[in-house]
Design an enzyme around this catalytic site. Structure first.
Site, PDB file in Angstrom:
ATOM      1  N   GLY A  12      10.515   2.919  -4.232  1.00 22.56           N
ATOM      2  CA  GLY A  12      11.939   3.240  -4.275  1.00 22.56           C
ATOM      3  C   GLY A  12      12.326   4.284  -3.250  1.00 22.56           C
ATOM      4  N   GLY A  42      28.384 -17.155  26.048  1.00 18.60           N
ATOM      5  CA  GLY A  42      28.784 -16.698  24.713  1.00 18.60           C
ATOM      6  C   GLY A  42      28.762 -15.185  24.631  1.00 18.60           C
ATOM      7  CB  ALA A  43      26.558 -12.649  26.144  1.00 14.22           C
TER       8      ALA A  43
HETATM    9  C1  HXC Z   1       3.509  10.360 -10.055  1.00 15.33           C
HETATM   10  C2  HXC Z   1       2.575  10.899  -8.042  1.00 15.33           C
HETATM   11  C3  HXC Z   1       3.151   9.758  -7.448  1.00 15.33           C
HETATM   12  C4  HXC Z   1       3.950   8.917  -8.265  1.00 15.33           C
HETATM   13  C5  HXC Z   1       2.049  10.801  -5.946  1.00 15.33           C
HETATM   14  N1  HXC Z   1       1.892  11.504  -7.075  1.00 15.33           N
HETATM   15  N2  HXC Z   1       2.812   9.729  -6.145  1.00 15.33           N
HETATM   16  N3  HXC Z   1       2.761  11.187  -9.330  1.00 15.33           N
HETATM   17  N4  HXC Z   1       4.095   9.266  -9.560  1.00 15.33           N
HETATM   18  N5  HXC Z   1       4.563   7.845  -7.771  1.00 15.33           N
HETATM   19  C6  HXC Z   1       1.134  12.721  -7.267  1.00 15.33           C
HETATM   20  C7  HXC Z   1      -0.340  12.488  -7.124  1.00 15.33           C
HETATM   21  O1  HXC Z   1      -0.894  12.059  -8.350  1.00 15.33           O
HETATM   22  C8  HXC Z   1      -0.843  13.862  -6.723  1.00 15.33           C
HETATM   23  O2  HXC Z   1      -0.919  14.673  -7.869  1.00 15.33           O
HETATM   24  C9  HXC Z   1       0.299  14.400  -5.883  1.00 15.33           C
HETATM   25  O3  HXC Z   1       1.437  13.628  -6.224  1.00 15.33           O
HETATM   26  C10 HXC Z   1       0.036  14.240  -4.391  1.00 15.33           C
HETATM   27  O4  HXC Z   1      -0.343  12.901  -4.134  1.00 15.33           O
HETATM   28  P1  HXC Z   1      -1.603  12.507  -3.237  1.00 15.33           P
HETATM   29  O5  HXC Z   1      -1.924  11.089  -3.526  1.00 15.33           O
HETATM   30  O6  HXC Z   1      -2.695  13.523  -3.426  1.00 15.33           O
HETATM   31  O7  HXC Z   1      -1.015  12.682  -1.771  1.00 15.33           O
HETATM   32  P2  HXC Z   1      -1.323  11.825  -0.458  1.00 15.33           P
HETATM   33  O8  HXC Z   1      -2.784  11.619  -0.311  1.00 15.33           O
HETATM   34  O9  HXC Z   1      -0.592  12.529   0.637  1.00 15.33           O
HETATM   35  O10 HXC Z   1      -0.674  10.382  -0.697  1.00 15.33           O
HETATM   36  C11 HXC Z   1       0.710  10.248  -0.895  1.00 15.33           C
HETATM   37  C12 HXC Z   1       1.067   8.794  -1.353  1.00 15.33           C
HETATM   38  C13 HXC Z   1       0.204   8.473  -2.600  1.00 15.33           C
HETATM   39  C14 HXC Z   1       0.780   7.815  -0.227  1.00 15.33           C
HETATM   40  C15 HXC Z   1       2.563   8.782  -1.651  1.00 15.33           C
HETATM   41  O11 HXC Z   1       0.299   9.555  -3.545  1.00 15.33           O
HETATM   42  C16 HXC Z   1       0.623   7.204  -3.248  1.00 15.33           C
HETATM   43  O12 HXC Z   1       0.251   6.113  -2.810  1.00 15.33           O
HETATM   44  N6  HXC Z   1       1.348   7.345  -4.371  1.00 15.33           N
HETATM   45  C17 HXC Z   1       1.773   6.202  -5.149  1.00 15.33           C
HETATM   46  C18 HXC Z   1       2.813   5.423  -4.396  1.00 15.33           C
HETATM   47  C19 HXC Z   1       3.414   4.338  -5.266  1.00 15.33           C
HETATM   48  O13 HXC Z   1       2.824   3.260  -5.410  1.00 15.33           O
HETATM   49  N7  HXC Z   1       4.559   4.663  -5.905  1.00 15.33           N
HETATM   50  C20 HXC Z   1       5.220   3.832  -6.882  1.00 15.33           C
HETATM   51  C21 HXC Z   1       6.051   2.854  -6.091  1.00 15.33           C
HETATM   52  S1  HXC Z   1       6.934   1.751  -7.078  1.00 15.33           S
HETATM   53  P3  HXC Z   1      -2.146  15.694  -8.099  1.00 15.33           P
HETATM   54  O14 HXC Z   1      -1.770  16.384  -9.359  1.00 15.33           O
HETATM   55  O15 HXC Z   1      -3.350  14.880  -8.155  1.00 15.33           O
HETATM   56  O16 HXC Z   1      -2.092  16.588  -6.898  1.00 15.33           O
HETATM   57  C22 HXC Z   1       8.493   2.269  -6.964  1.00 15.33           C
HETATM   58  C23 HXC Z   1       9.440   1.355  -7.666  1.00 15.33           C
HETATM   59  C24 HXC Z   1      10.864   1.550  -7.235  1.00 15.33           C
HETATM   60  O17 HXC Z   1       8.816   3.244  -6.383  1.00 15.33           O
HETATM   61  C25 HXC Z   1      11.629   0.267  -7.210  1.00 15.33           C
HETATM   62  C26 HXC Z   1      11.987  -0.157  -5.800  1.00 15.33           C
HETATM   63  C27 HXC Z   1      12.877  -1.372  -5.682  1.00 15.33           C
END
Ligand code: HXC
Length: 510
Positions: free
Chosen positions: A170, A404-405
């Site tokens: 999101g 056309g352009a």
């Molecule tokens: C809860 C989260 C989180 C999330 C990260 N964190 N993403 N907590 N919900 N979505 C937390 C981690 O657990 C971690 O906590 C801290 O934030 C830092 O994250 P890291 O992974 O250590 O950082 P980094 O290595 O820099 O990686 C960042 C990242 C990765 C690439 C964003 O965290 C990631 O892949 N997160 C999940 C992304 C994802 O799939 N999101 C949901 C998408 S679905 P701690 O306490 O361990 O430090 C969505 C639906 C919306 O958004 C609808 C759209 C139409």
């Protein structure tokens, strides 16, 4: 015992620490600023007024009830940029990775609602792992609430997104619905799903940078508009950029004083066009010599560079510039450039920004790659955007306006208000060589006859006079007086009134 007032100070100080010093240090170690440091650079000194500093999440699952951080991962409020009001949210990666909870979403929605009510831009500083996973559907609902407001605000107040960290799910769809997206090189990423999920689903191994880094999106996909070296550069650029934009669709363009004479002549433009039609020249030169003080803010400079889009000012008032770029693919219109310019034209029209179009276009790019990927529909987007636009439209044809352009690029027939041509303009169905090879096919084997026919075609059409004799060109102007003509035209058109027929909305070929 701290007094009540001191307690407030204490609680504020705690809230300002976000996820704590260790996580702030980690953020700095990655070359990134914190959410609050970013706002300090973006906004005028001392102008930020924060709201909802003590909002906390309401999740009790997965141990979340034991972990509450005031502000819940996003700093929201309002401030000014060079004295003009803006609403802002800045996601705090040190708090649950900047992920969006129900309450985090409510904070963003609150400032978006206020921005819409009062008519001021929304700037989002995005640094978020997307929907907060522990909250499940509550966070998805939160996102949808933000998306809905992005859509309602579209065309009412400008929305600018800065991507300043890893943004997933999101966290990229909301920016995608805003007007402009800036990214930071080597430290910001946009993807629907990150590299781990990609590996699981498609078996593809890809880095964050290759999947969704600044160059992936400002050069290849065109999802983002401009890439900057670091957080500070991006934020300072955002300040300059906001200066060009109206506060809302009803505010009119901003005006700022300039010492640049409105009738400044540029004799060097008289020799800008090379002697041969096949030699390119840099259209940026014409743009820079036309706008106030040469100040041009280019949008998508690295994507579809065969067309140039961006903002400048004439007599202190913002104009949108669209220009074919002969230096890249001879300035041809293809899928990418049509989409790029169409979106830009629609932004200008939505916000009452006059459009100045500089034309040097050999036509649409032929070939199976373009046809099979839908050049017909994508090219139609630009045609549609220009045709529906009711803002003042001034067009200057510098050299080629073929096929056309010619029609598409804000021609007289698409309600161009003032259509000028330089004496070097060539307005025809196509270039002379291509034309004679079709209409004199039987003479094609005889080079002498073909050369004579080509010369005949050039003499007839490689000029602006035929179009001018029909009134399709309002005036043939001297290149050196382009700024003067454009400035005079914009003055005349300031009170232009033109309305399209009533409709719910149009059906632009998406
Ligand atoms: C809860 C989260 C989180 C999330 C990260 N964190 N993403 N907590 N919900 N979505 C937390 C981690 O657990 C971690 O906590 C801290 O934030 C830092 O994250 P890291 O992974 O250590 O950082 P980094 O290595 O820099 O990686 C960042 C990242 C990765 C690439 C964003 O965290 C990631 O892949 N997160 C999940 C992304 C994802 O799939 N999101 C949901 C998408 S679905 P701690 O306490 O361990 O430090 C969505 C639906 C919306 O958004 C609808 C759209 C139409």
């Amino acid at each position: 015992m701290p007094t009540t007032l001191e307690k407030l100070d204490q609680r504020r100080a705690e809230a300002r620490l976000g996820g704590g010093q260790k996580r702030i240090d980690a953020q700095h170690a990655k070359g990134r600023l914190t959410a609050r440091e970013r706002l300090e650079i973006l906004l005028d000194e001392g102008s930020f007024e924060e709201l909802d500093m003590f909002v906390e999440h309401n999740c009790i699952d997965f141990g979340m009830d034991a972990s509450h951080i005031p502000g819940d991962g996003v700093v929201t409020g309002s401030g000014t940029v060079n004295g003009r009001l803006v609403f802002v949210f800045s996601q705090d990666f040190t708090v649950f990775g900047g992920s969006l909870s129900e309450r985090h979403a409510q904070k963003i929605c609150k400032i978006m609602d206020m921005a819409l009510k009062v008519g001021a831009p929304v700037i989002g500083l995005n640094d978020s792992g997307g929907a907060r996973i522990q909250e499940g559907v509550a966070s998805l609902g939160g996102y949808a609430e933000v998306f809905q407001r992005n859509v309602l605000a579209s065309g009412v107040v400008p929305q600018l997104s800065l991507i300043m960290g890893p943004c997933a799910g999101g966290a990229v769809y909301s920016p995608a619905m805003t007007d402009f997206i800036f990214m930071v090189k080597d430290s910001s990423y946009m993807f629907v799903t990150g590299p781990d999920v990609v590996k699981t689903v498609t078996n593809e191994v890809v880095s964050q940078e290759d999947l969704g880094g600044a160059s992936a999106h400002t050069v290849k996909s065109g999802v983002a508009d401009v890439a900057f070296e670091n957080d500070v550069e991006a934020l300072l650029a955002a300040r300059d950029f906001i200066d060009f934009l109206p506060e809302s669709n009803r505010s009119g363009v901003p005006e700022r004083p300039t010492d640049d004479p409105w009738d400044r002549q540029e004799p060097s433009l008289d020799t800008l066009i090379p002697a041969s039609a096949n030699i390119p020249y840099d259209m940026h030169e014409l743009i820079q010599k036309t706008v106030d003080e040469g100040d041009f803010f280019e949008i998508q400079p690295a994507y579809a560079a065969n067309i140039i889009t961006g903002f400048g000012r004439i007599e202190g008032r913002t104009v949108g510039i669209v220009a074919n770029q002969p230096m890249v693919l001879a300035g041809v219109l293809d899928i990418a450039s049509s989409r790029k310019a169409a979106r830009f034209v629609r932004f200008c029209d939505a916000f009452e920004i006059p459009i100045v179009t500089f034309v040097d276009v050999p036509g649409f790019l032929p070939g199976t790659a373009q046809e099979h990927n839908g050049i017909i529909k994508h090219g139609a987007k630009l045609l549609f955007a220009y045709a529906e636009a009711t803002v003042p439209k001034i067009t200057v044809i510098t050299r080629k306006a073929y096929g056309g352009a010619y029609d598409v690029m804000a021609s007289k027939h698409l309600r161009g208000d003032l259509n000028y041509a330089w004496p070097t303009a060539e307005i025809a169905v196509m270039g002379a060589k291509g034309a004679v090879e079709i209409i004199f096919r039987q003479e094609a084997k005889d080079p002498e006859k073909l050369a004579a026919r080509t010369a005949e075609y050039e003499a007839r059409f490689a000029n602006p006079f035929v179009a001018a004799s029909k009134g399709f060109i309002d005036e043939i102007i001297m290149p050196h007086s382009t700024r003067r003509r454009v400035a005079l035209g914009l003055r005349k058109l300031r009170n232009k009134q033109l309305e399209n027929p009533w409709k719910k909305h149009d059906n632009i070929p998406l």
